[in-house]
Write a protein that holds these residues in place. Sequence first.
Motif, PDB file in Angstrom:
ATOM      1  N   ASP B  11       0.763  -1.305  -0.082  1.00 31.18           N
ATOM      2  CA  ASP B  11       0.072  -0.048   0.111  1.00 31.18           C
ATOM      3  C   ASP B  11       0.916   1.099  -0.043  1.00 31.18           C
ATOM      4  O   ASP B  11       0.579   2.176  -0.773  1.00 31.18           O
ATOM      5  CB  ASP B  11      -0.840   0.101   1.355  1.00 31.18           C
ATOM      6  N   ALA B  15       0.580   3.986  -3.021  1.00 32.05           N
ATOM      7  CA  ALA B  15       0.298   5.464  -2.579  1.00 32.05           C
ATOM      8  C   ALA B  15       1.477   6.247  -3.049  1.00 32.05           C
ATOM      9  O   ALA B  15       1.048   7.231  -3.682  1.00 32.05           O
ATOM     10  CB  ALA B  15       0.320   5.311  -1.119  1.00 32.05           C
ATOM     11  N   THR B  19       1.020   9.192  -6.589  1.00 25.93           N
ATOM     12  CA  THR B  19       1.404  10.339  -5.939  1.00 25.93           C
ATOM     13  C   THR B  19       2.638  11.002  -6.879  1.00 25.93           C
ATOM     14  O   THR B  19       2.452  12.242  -7.215  1.00 25.93           O
ATOM     15  CB  THR B  19       1.547  10.554  -4.722  1.00 25.93           C
ATOM     16  N   TRP B  57      -4.157  -1.321  -7.065  1.00 24.16           N
ATOM     17  CA  TRP B  57      -4.355  -1.383  -5.342  1.00 24.16           C
ATOM     18  C   TRP B  57      -5.646  -2.038  -4.965  1.00 24.16           C
ATOM     19  O   TRP B  57      -5.474  -2.836  -3.892  1.00 24.16           O
ATOM     20  CB  TRP B  57      -4.357   0.217  -4.888  1.00 24.16           C
TER      21      TRP B  57
ATOM     22  N   VAL C   6      -8.909   1.758   3.294  1.00 22.88           N
ATOM     23  CA  VAL C   6      -9.378   2.914   2.600  1.00 22.88           C
ATOM     24  C   VAL C   6      -8.803   4.180   3.215  1.00 22.88           C
ATOM     25  O   VAL C   6      -8.237   5.142   2.615  1.00 22.88           O
ATOM     26  CB  VAL C   6     -10.857   3.247   2.008  1.00 22.88           C
ATOM     27  N   GLU C   7      -8.853   4.198   4.575  1.00 26.63           N
ATOM     28  CA  GLU C   7      -8.620   5.352   5.349  1.00 26.63           C
ATOM     29  C   GLU C   7      -7.022   5.310   5.191  1.00 26.63           C
ATOM     30  O   GLU C   7      -6.527   6.411   5.279  1.00 26.63           O
ATOM     31  CB  GLU C   7      -8.981   5.101   6.856  1.00 26.63           C
ATOM     32  N   PHE C   9      -4.959   4.104   2.834  1.00 26.14           N
ATOM     33  CA  PHE C   9      -4.436   4.613   1.721  1.00 26.14           C
ATOM     34  C   PHE C   9      -4.696   5.958   1.406  1.00 26.14           C
ATOM     35  O   PHE C   9      -3.731   6.641   0.900  1.00 26.14           O
ATOM     36  CB  PHE C   9      -5.093   3.784   0.549  1.00 26.14           C
ATOM     37  N   ASP C  11      -4.952   8.420   3.652  1.00 27.94           N
ATOM     38  CA  ASP C  11      -3.977   9.039   4.476  1.00 27.94           C
ATOM     39  C   ASP C  11      -2.583   9.075   3.889  1.00 27.94           C
ATOM     40  O   ASP C  11      -1.908  10.220   3.922  1.00 27.94           O
ATOM     41  CB  ASP C  11      -3.905   8.538   5.838  1.00 27.94           C
ATOM     42  N   GLY C  12      -2.053   7.900   3.302  1.00 29.94           N
ATOM     43  CA  GLY C  12      -0.976   7.888   2.735  1.00 29.94           C
ATOM     44  C   GLY C  12      -0.804   8.971   1.591  1.00 29.94           C
ATOM     45  O   GLY C  12       0.093   9.440   1.526  1.00 29.94           O
ATOM     46  N   VAL C  13      -1.790   8.798   0.725  1.00 27.61           N
ATOM     47  CA  VAL C  13      -1.617   9.482  -0.547  1.00 27.61           C
ATOM     48  C   VAL C  13      -1.820  11.107  -0.143  1.00 27.61           C
ATOM     49  O   VAL C  13      -0.787  12.104  -0.537  1.00 27.61           O
ATOM     50  CB  VAL C  13      -2.867   9.491  -1.615  1.00 27.61           C
ATOM     51  N   ILE C  14      -2.596  11.262   1.006  1.00 30.07           N
ATOM     52  CA  ILE C  14      -2.369  12.856   1.377  1.00 30.07           C
ATOM     53  C   ILE C  14      -1.390  13.289   1.981  1.00 30.07           C
ATOM     54  O   ILE C  14      -0.972  14.418   1.685  1.00 30.07           O
ATOM     55  CB  ILE C  14      -3.950  13.059   2.375  1.00 30.07           C
ATOM     56  N   ALA C  15      -0.610  12.416   2.859  1.00 22.39           N
ATOM     57  CA  ALA C  15       0.658  12.487   3.150  1.00 22.39           C
ATOM     58  C   ALA C  15       1.598  12.850   2.263  1.00 22.39           C
ATOM     59  O   ALA C  15       2.420  13.834   2.515  1.00 22.39           O
ATOM     60  CB  ALA C  15       0.939  11.483   4.408  1.00 22.39           C
ATOM     61  N   TRP C  57      -7.671  16.336   4.663  1.00 18.68           N
ATOM     62  CA  TRP C  57      -7.379  15.190   5.393  1.00 18.68           C
ATOM     63  C   TRP C  57      -8.280  15.229   6.920  1.00 18.68           C
ATOM     64  O   TRP C  57      -8.912  14.092   7.228  1.00 18.68           O
ATOM     65  CB  TRP C  57      -5.880  15.158   5.929  1.00 18.68           C
TER      66      TRP C  57
ATOM     67  N   ARG D   5      -4.498   7.969  14.667  1.00 19.93           N
ATOM     68  CA  ARG D   5      -4.858   8.720  13.180  1.00 19.93           C
ATOM     69  C   ARG D   5      -3.612  10.024  13.369  1.00 19.93           C
ATOM     70  O   ARG D   5      -2.896  10.019  12.288  1.00 19.93           O
ATOM     71  CB  ARG D   5      -6.079   9.086  12.992  1.00 19.93           C
ATOM     72  N   PHE D   9      -0.491   9.840  10.526  1.00 22.91           N
ATOM     73  CA  PHE D   9      -0.386  10.758   9.704  1.00 22.91           C
ATOM     74  C   PHE D   9       0.820  11.770   9.648  1.00 22.91           C
ATOM     75  O   PHE D   9       1.753  11.928   8.886  1.00 22.91           O
ATOM     76  CB  PHE D   9      -1.421  11.957   9.669  1.00 22.91           C
ATOM     77  N   GLY D  12       3.880   9.495   8.752  1.00 23.06           N
ATOM     78  CA  GLY D  12       3.856   9.572   7.308  1.00 23.06           C
ATOM     79  C   GLY D  12       4.586  10.630   6.648  1.00 23.06           C
ATOM     80  O   GLY D  12       5.410  10.686   5.819  1.00 23.06           O
ATOM     81  N   VAL D  13       4.086  12.002   7.066  1.00 22.83           N
ATOM     82  CA  VAL D  13       4.793  13.146   6.474  1.00 22.83           C
ATOM     83  C   VAL D  13       6.296  13.429   6.857  1.00 22.83           C
ATOM     84  O   VAL D  13       6.970  13.645   6.281  1.00 22.83           O
ATOM     85  CB  VAL D  13       3.929  14.469   7.214  1.00 22.83           C
ATOM     86  N   ILE D  16       8.176  10.874   4.825  1.00 23.04           N
ATOM     87  CA  ILE D  16       8.694  11.451   3.447  1.00 23.04           C
ATOM     88  C   ILE D  16       9.492  12.649   3.567  1.00 23.04           C
ATOM     89  O   ILE D  16      10.437  12.698   2.807  1.00 23.04           O
ATOM     90  CB  ILE D  16       7.005  11.855   3.029  1.00 23.04           C
TER      91      ILE D  16
END
Lengths: 192, 192, 192, 192
Positions: B11, B15, B19, B57, C6-7, C9, C11-15, C57, D5, D9, D12-13, D16
């Motif tokens: 995942d 992801a 992106t 995915w 879903v949450e 994934f 979160d990952g994309v948004i991060a 987010w 959460r 998050f 994750g940030v 990255i």
Amino acid sequence: MTKSRVEAFTDGVIAILITILVLDLHAPEDVTWIALRQLGEPFFAYVVSFIAIAIYWNNHHHLYQTVKKIDGTVLWVNTALLFWLSILPFATAWVGEHLTAMLPELIYAFVSFMCGLTYNLLDRCLVRVNGANSRVAIVSKHDRKRWLSLAIYAVGCLLTFVWPPAGLGASLMVSVLWFIPNQRVEQEFRVK
Amino acid sequence: MTKSRVEAFTDGVIAILITILVLDLHAPEDVTWIALRQLGEPFFAYVVSFIAIAIYWNNHHHLYQTVKKIDGTVLWVNTALLFWLSILPFATAWVGEHLTAMLPELIYAFVSFMCGLTYNLLDRCLVRVNGANSRVAIVSKHDRKRWLSLAIYAVGCLLTFVWPPAGLGASLMVSVLWFIPNQRVEQEFRVK
Amino acid sequence: MTKSRVEAFTDGVIAILITILVLDLHAPEDVTWIALRQLGEPFFAYVVSFIAIAIYWNNHHHLYQTVKKIDGTVLWVNTALLFWLSILPFATAWVGEHLTAMLPELIYAFVSFMCGLTYNLLDRCLVRVNGANSRVAIVSKHDRKRWLSLAIYAVGCLLTFVWPPAGLGASLMVSVLWFIPNQRVEQEFRVK
Amino acid sequence: MTKSRVEAFTDGVIAILITILVLDLHAPEDVTWIALRQLGEPFFAYVVSFIAIAIYWNNHHHLYQTVKKIDGTVLWVNTALLFWLSILPFATAWVGEHLTAMLPELIYAFVSFMCGLTYNLLDRCLVRVNGANSRVAIVSKHDRKRWLSLAIYAVGCLLTFVWPPAGLGASLMVSVLWFIPNQRVEQEFRVK
């Protein structure tokens, strides 16, 4: 610091590293076979690094699965491992442009060696924290691949002075070494 | 290696891949409609790849939900799938600049084919490990879409030699195939 | 498809999206205040987009907290939301270079509008799946901010034709709207 | 908003951010020691930022481990911390090219200061929400390192006007301060 957070953070960093490697594969201006052929060398370096990082992810995970306790030292050695892994995309980009040049190959081999060294240090720290009778200590005792890998990287470093491709070559050899299915690890896998 | 770790790592990589695709959409120097229009082709390639990765995915997740056991082979085939997916941003950037050129379209179709092939291999490996009566084997038996997708990619590869746009076209066709809601999968969804 | 995947994934994309925004802030060649001053406009666009994504987010998370069931449609609308959010870094890079140009501002406002639209669609789909008496339906009924946001984005799109800065301006207005603490949401927070 | 959460998050940030730092280490055109030597300064800035972000990740995690409740204010202060951290790659890239120039060093020190300030604000907010007798309040009371760090960053900002390297220097000093193992934190570690 719980073990799971260190695992999650390490996984995150490794997933990003393995993915940003591709950012150094630039789409050629031209659309000819010659243009594509020129990507051959960067692509080869890309593949070598992709496999190397994938193996680190795999081994790191197995290592932590056998672990119960961690401490501050483990945390910092783990961060040092991530640091050296994080330089691999740079070393890959450089060596991919110059497969036969000594310096990029030496740097690649050196960064690979440092990854291997910090990984072995991490193993030592985890054994020390969890005690000589812990599962990590027992599994670790029978695992000579780690030290052999380190020796291969070291020899690779030295060889680049006379035969540059030894840098990527050493990484590839270590990958082959780890790619061979490991009986003991396989057994663990089967237990779901 | 627990199943959940493979899922989480996959995942993460997916992801990131979905992106960083956008990093190849460069903001034009100009602020005219003509400048924007020139982004049309890279943007089209971007959309096709975004959908393709989103479907991988989705499918990957459904596949693993029906799975109980994994082994070392599964792990490596899963890594091979991630490898081929990781090249999609490169292929997308190249084909986006040259929608009507044979070579970029061929490479795009070939990478798509390899993604499909490794995905099907992953399915086979999971069935082998979990046994012929496992849930993954039963669901898999009725799912002919996977092999049809592979055939479309293969035909796409060949067609690019006479009609280049067949590369992205094949990917788009496969996406349409998967986009259509699947009765059986829907039922699983409803069960929370 | 479990809700938590879903949450995770999303979160990952948004991060990743919120982080790669910074890649468009290029370090100036020069080291003068004038060089720094020229970064003012890209930086302003960066701040606006950072806040907008952070709010998505936040809201996305609250939305899913009130949800019990999801289905295939929810999954695709969620992917559509991620698609439009994924274009924000491109739109931000373009508008940041041309704060007073109509077209980049229009595109920025349009992408913002599409993010808002898919978000509202997601909310509708979740209410439909979970039923009129579900918690998501009740919370959703009292939440007019979402539609107001959409209206602001739409007006922003139109205004860019006469006053370009309305594009980023609309996004900023919506952010202010959501920044104001929401009594009802706060209560939920307190319950740990 | 559950605590986990926000943690995920933030992790994750940060994962990255720490990884995209390397994208500013460009592979040199040349393959000479001189070309490598020119990377020395960007590399030094890279190392300083890598350590700084790693420490923030570490501390952020310890902070949240002692926390029971969060509210909307905590969420926004946490986002503000991520915002300032997200500018570090930009500041690192700039200062790495100009280690002895006042302005990049000042910006670097200022961004470091803002990271420290929002981190301390976050600590204050968490204490306020969880009450004066909460574990976070007790641990926080004895932790003077946070305010000392802030003072070092502030002095670093001012010093850059007369001695530019004070910018990165302040960050390095703060890192040394946090690198020293903390007795109290170690104890927590041991409890698995």
